[in-house]
Scaffold this active site. Sequence first.
Site, PDB file in Angstrom:
ATOM      1  N   TRP A  12       0.822  -1.211   0.000  1.00  0.00           N
ATOM      2  CA  TRP A  12       0.000   0.000   0.000  1.00  0.00           C
ATOM      3  C   TRP A  12       0.857   1.263   0.000  1.00  0.00           C
ATOM      4  O   TRP A  12       0.550   2.230  -0.705  1.00  0.00           O
ATOM      5  CB  TRP A  12      -0.942  -0.017   1.203  1.00  0.00           C
ATOM      6  N   ARG A  32      12.473  -0.178   6.175  1.00  0.00           N
ATOM      7  CA  ARG A  32      13.505  -0.822   6.983  1.00  0.00           C
ATOM      8  C   ARG A  32      14.401  -1.747   6.165  1.00  0.00           C
ATOM      9  O   ARG A  32      15.565  -1.954   6.489  1.00  0.00           O
ATOM     10  CB  ARG A  32      12.850  -1.648   8.094  1.00  0.00           C
ATOM     11  N   TYR A  49       5.915  -7.521  -2.913  1.00  0.00           N
ATOM     12  CA  TYR A  49       4.556  -7.074  -2.636  1.00  0.00           C
ATOM     13  C   TYR A  49       3.719  -6.848  -3.887  1.00  0.00           C
ATOM     14  O   TYR A  49       2.494  -6.979  -3.849  1.00  0.00           O
ATOM     15  CB  TYR A  49       4.597  -5.775  -1.829  1.00  0.00           C
ATOM     16  N   LYS A 106      -4.691   0.070   8.484  1.00  0.00           N
ATOM     17  CA  LYS A 106      -6.043  -0.258   8.939  1.00  0.00           C
ATOM     18  C   LYS A 106      -5.969  -1.279  10.062  1.00  0.00           C
ATOM     19  O   LYS A 106      -5.789  -2.462   9.812  1.00  0.00           O
ATOM     20  CB  LYS A 106      -6.876  -0.799   7.769  1.00  0.00           C
ATOM     21  N   GLY A 134     -10.229   3.553   2.775  1.00  0.00           N
ATOM     22  CA  GLY A 134     -11.308   3.309   1.826  1.00  0.00           C
ATOM     23  C   GLY A 134     -11.085   2.043   1.027  1.00  0.00           C
ATOM     24  O   GLY A 134     -10.077   1.346   1.192  1.00  0.00           O
ATOM     25  N   ALA A 138      -3.926  -2.356  -3.572  1.00  0.00           N
ATOM     26  CA  ALA A 138      -2.682  -1.754  -4.032  1.00  0.00           C
ATOM     27  C   ALA A 138      -2.423  -2.065  -5.509  1.00  0.00           C
ATOM     28  O   ALA A 138      -1.961  -1.200  -6.261  1.00  0.00           O
ATOM     29  CB  ALA A 138      -1.527  -2.258  -3.174  1.00  0.00           C
ATOM     30  N   LYS A 189     -13.575  -3.999   9.147  1.00  0.00           N
ATOM     31  CA  LYS A 189     -13.911  -4.760   7.932  1.00  0.00           C
ATOM     32  C   LYS A 189     -12.903  -5.876   7.693  1.00  0.00           C
ATOM     33  O   LYS A 189     -13.239  -6.905   7.087  1.00  0.00           O
ATOM     34  CB  LYS A 189     -14.007  -3.817   6.725  1.00  0.00           C
ATOM     35  N   LEU A 272       0.757 -10.747   5.620  1.00  0.00           N
ATOM     36  CA  LEU A 272       0.115 -10.113   6.760  1.00  0.00           C
ATOM     37  C   LEU A 272      -1.364  -9.860   6.520  1.00  0.00           C
ATOM     38  O   LEU A 272      -1.755  -9.282   5.513  1.00  0.00           O
ATOM     39  CB  LEU A 272       0.802  -8.779   7.053  1.00  0.00           C
ATOM     40  N   GLU A 274      -4.115  -7.915   8.591  1.00  0.00           N
ATOM     41  CA  GLU A 274      -4.242  -7.040   9.753  1.00  0.00           C
ATOM     42  C   GLU A 274      -5.375  -7.468  10.680  1.00  0.00           C
ATOM     43  O   GLU A 274      -5.311  -7.269  11.900  1.00  0.00           O
ATOM     44  CB  GLU A 274      -4.473  -5.588   9.295  1.00  0.00           C
TER      45      GLU A 274
END
Length: 330
Positions: A12, A32, A49, A106, A134, A138, A189, A272, A274
Amino acid sequence: MARICILGTGAWGTALATAFVRQGHDVRMWGRNAETCAEISETHRNHAYLGEACLPDGLSASTDMAGALENAQIVLFVAPAQSTSDVAGLAAPQLPGDALLIACAKGIDRRSGQTQSEVIDACLPDHVVGVLSGPSFAADVVRGLPTALTLALPDQARAQSLAQTLSGDAIRLYASDDIVGVQIGGALKNVMAIAVGICRGGGMGASAEAALITRGYAELVRLGVAMGARAETLMGLSGLGDLVLTCSSELSRNFSYGIAVGSGHDVTGLKLAEGVHTVSIANEIAARHGISCPVMQTADLVLSGRMSAEEARTALMSRPIKAEHPEIGQ
């Protein structure tokens, strides 16, 4: 043209950086991982990613936070939600005094129960803190596909002005002053998407998924309003819009994670999600407010190993039969 620093080189963060560079802004990224930063700067890719997606030639990333933050007018915090406090602490000594800070992750901090803006504000109290959230993947943003987001600041007029500055042909921002609502929609969500994914993984069918999304949304609104959100915000892009997107495509990490859990697959090594980190603290907050959230509670039971996916599907679809809107007629 704005001078923007993006803290985080994940999917993102890279997507937002790509969109803003294409719109003519001066963007620098911090991360990092030295290899990821070098790949973004030298080969204009972020394979880990975003696969083979092409990034703008003018985009660069560095592990030097001081350099990335130098003269920044807007700083976007796009590292994973549970590391926002650490990143804010690292940024504190070199952050320009007049920089506007925007929370983009998020999630609810599982240690403190704070929203992302609260985490940043606690570390950097002398700055204005806003939120960007929103329905957005990505991969779509990097491809330049149309995307609409909500930008929330404490002052509506300032939010509107910044939304105008940062909007472009592909990414459109809509202003709000409901910072709590925009964040709660984005955080909860993810939890609902895991629950719906568990149903998808068990092959329960589209009708059951639609029912679960609807009941999950009702929970999201109840808890959000109890935490200070406005119901109309949760009906918008950063609530209902984000929920619909996240529960409808396997591009969603949370939905995909739920599918893997519901299918009985090993989730070790998955990217990941979240919602995995948010679900327990969200249920704790719901309990403190006396809010009934059976979808979130069931998701927590499954993810913590206290209930099987099959037991969860049975429990979710055999809730007591009662009025859909109990307050009506009382």
